[in-house]
Design a protein around this motif. Sequence first.
Motif, PDB file in Angstrom:
ATOM      1  N   THR A 183      27.457  20.843 -15.055  1.00 35.95           N
ATOM      2  CA  THR A 183      27.901  21.006 -16.442  1.00 35.95           C
ATOM      3  C   THR A 183      29.148  21.865 -16.584  1.00 35.95           C
ATOM      4  OG1 THR A 183      26.332  22.833 -16.651  1.00 35.95           O
ATOM      5  CG2 THR A 183      25.607  20.671 -17.404  1.00 35.95           C
ATOM      6  N   ALA A 184      29.407  22.788 -15.654  1.00 34.48           N
ATOM      7  CA  ALA A 184      30.564  23.683 -15.766  1.00 34.48           C
ATOM      8  C   ALA A 184      30.835  24.319 -14.411  1.00 34.48           C
ATOM      9  CB  ALA A 184      30.300  24.757 -16.825  1.00 34.48           C
ATOM     10  N   PRO A 185      32.053  24.826 -14.207  1.00 32.15           N
ATOM     11  CA  PRO A 185      32.358  25.490 -12.934  1.00 32.15           C
ATOM     12  C   PRO A 185      31.629  26.834 -12.811  1.00 32.15           C
ATOM     13  CG  PRO A 185      34.193  25.710 -14.466  1.00 32.15           C
ATOM     14  CD  PRO A 185      33.230  24.760 -15.104  1.00 32.15           C
ATOM     15  N   PHE A 186      31.580  27.352 -11.581  1.00 34.60           N
ATOM     16  CA  PHE A 186      30.951  28.638 -11.318  1.00 34.60           C
ATOM     17  C   PHE A 186      32.027  29.696 -11.105  1.00 34.60           C
ATOM     18  CE2 PHE A 186      29.013  25.237  -8.604  1.00 34.60           C
ATOM     19  CZ  PHE A 186      28.123  24.789  -9.552  1.00 34.60           C
ATOM     20  N   GLY A 187      31.624  30.954 -11.217  1.00 38.15           N
ATOM     21  CA  GLY A 187      32.554  32.024 -10.906  1.00 38.15           C
ATOM     22  C   GLY A 187      32.900  32.008  -9.430  1.00 38.15           C
ATOM     23  N   THR A 210      28.705  19.103  -5.078  1.00 29.35           N
ATOM     24  CA  THR A 210      28.718  19.768  -6.379  1.00 29.35           C
ATOM     25  C   THR A 210      29.193  21.207  -6.245  1.00 29.35           C
ATOM     26  OG1 THR A 210      26.890  18.394  -7.175  1.00 29.35           O
ATOM     27  CG2 THR A 210      27.301  20.445  -8.356  1.00 29.35           C
ATOM     28  N   LEU A 211      28.720  21.899  -5.222  1.00 29.36           N
ATOM     29  CA  LEU A 211      29.112  23.292  -5.012  1.00 29.36           C
ATOM     30  C   LEU A 211      30.596  23.400  -4.674  1.00 29.36           C
ATOM     31  CD1 LEU A 211      26.053  24.538  -2.915  1.00 29.36           C
ATOM     32  CD2 LEU A 211      26.499  24.958  -5.339  1.00 29.36           C
ATOM     33  N   VAL A 212      31.079  22.500  -3.817  1.00 31.19           N
ATOM     34  CA  VAL A 212      32.490  22.527  -3.419  1.00 31.19           C
ATOM     35  C   VAL A 212      33.390  22.262  -4.613  1.00 31.19           C
ATOM     36  CG1 VAL A 212      34.247  21.343  -2.039  1.00 31.19           C
ATOM     37  CG2 VAL A 212      32.048  21.934  -1.015  1.00 31.19           C
ATOM     38  N   PRO A 216      36.519  27.144  -6.565  1.00 32.51           N
ATOM     39  CA  PRO A 216      37.605  27.150  -5.588  1.00 32.51           C
ATOM     40  C   PRO A 216      37.383  28.177  -4.476  1.00 32.51           C
ATOM     41  CG  PRO A 216      38.240  28.377  -7.538  1.00 32.51           C
ATOM     42  CD  PRO A 216      36.885  27.780  -7.835  1.00 32.51           C
ATOM     43  N   SER A 217      36.320  28.967  -4.579  1.00 31.43           N
ATOM     44  CA  SER A 217      36.126  30.066  -3.630  1.00 31.43           C
ATOM     45  C   SER A 217      34.776  29.995  -2.930  1.00 31.43           C
ATOM     46  CB  SER A 217      36.262  31.410  -4.353  1.00 31.43           C
ATOM     47  OG  SER A 217      35.293  31.524  -5.386  1.00 31.43           O
TER      48      SER A 217
END
Length: 266
Positions: A183-187, A210-212, A216-217
């Motif tokens: 649903t949205a990017p992660f920190g 999904t995690l990748v 970006p980090s």
Amino acid sequence: AVRVARTCYDAYKPIKVLPPDIRDKIDGIAGYFHGTGEFERLFIGKLVPWNELVGEPNAGHAAVSDFLICRAVYAVLSANFDSMIEQWASSRKIRMRGALDGLEAMNFGGDSNPLVKFHGCLVRSPEETFWTKEQLGNVKIAARVKSCSDWMKLTLPGKDLLIVGFWTDWGYLNDVLAEALTTAPFGSVTVVDTAAIIDLETKAPKLWATLVSGSPSLKHVKASGADVLSELRAEFSKAWVRKFYALGRGEFERAGGVYSEHDPDM
């Protein structure tokens, strides 16, 4: 999960020939007994080695429990049936309860931040623990999984994710998690696992993708989860002590004290 699957398989093998390809697959062996109508009575009631799932908490359980108690983490999602995390909290006079669905996750936050156990719990209704996707035909089980998934979709986006042990050996739930996280990017995303990246990607390709794509980090720490969690708890504690002393500096100096930096390592 593999060890539990083999224990169940080997215990029943003298009684009946089982498909050889399910010996290492907990979802497969649980699904087999679900299909024969012997899931609760035989598989849950007699074959699952529940005594192997209890014992004393290790350093990882202790760290997770402490993070929840002091609210250093927003929430913990656990694939474990055992109550090691709650057991550590109880020994510290904190009544921590593992939440089995999204509603409980929102309501169990009085003494600590939520611990969500989407597979179920060997203490709370072990006969309703979730072992195989075949159980999704059970309305109660399906509703619980959906509730946990909905809670993830509402709660996890935008957070910094620390994934220890690369989630779960239940392939279906890896896909549920991947869907909940789209649903949205992660920190940030940090994966702690002794396996190589290629093995993690093979184990759960949809979740890995999904995690990748969600951060970006993404970082992979190839180490023991218990060791990393224990070290993280120590470093977090030191940072808290430094901040505590720094916040009190002004008042201490106004009272005539001579302030000096406090080093928690000393």
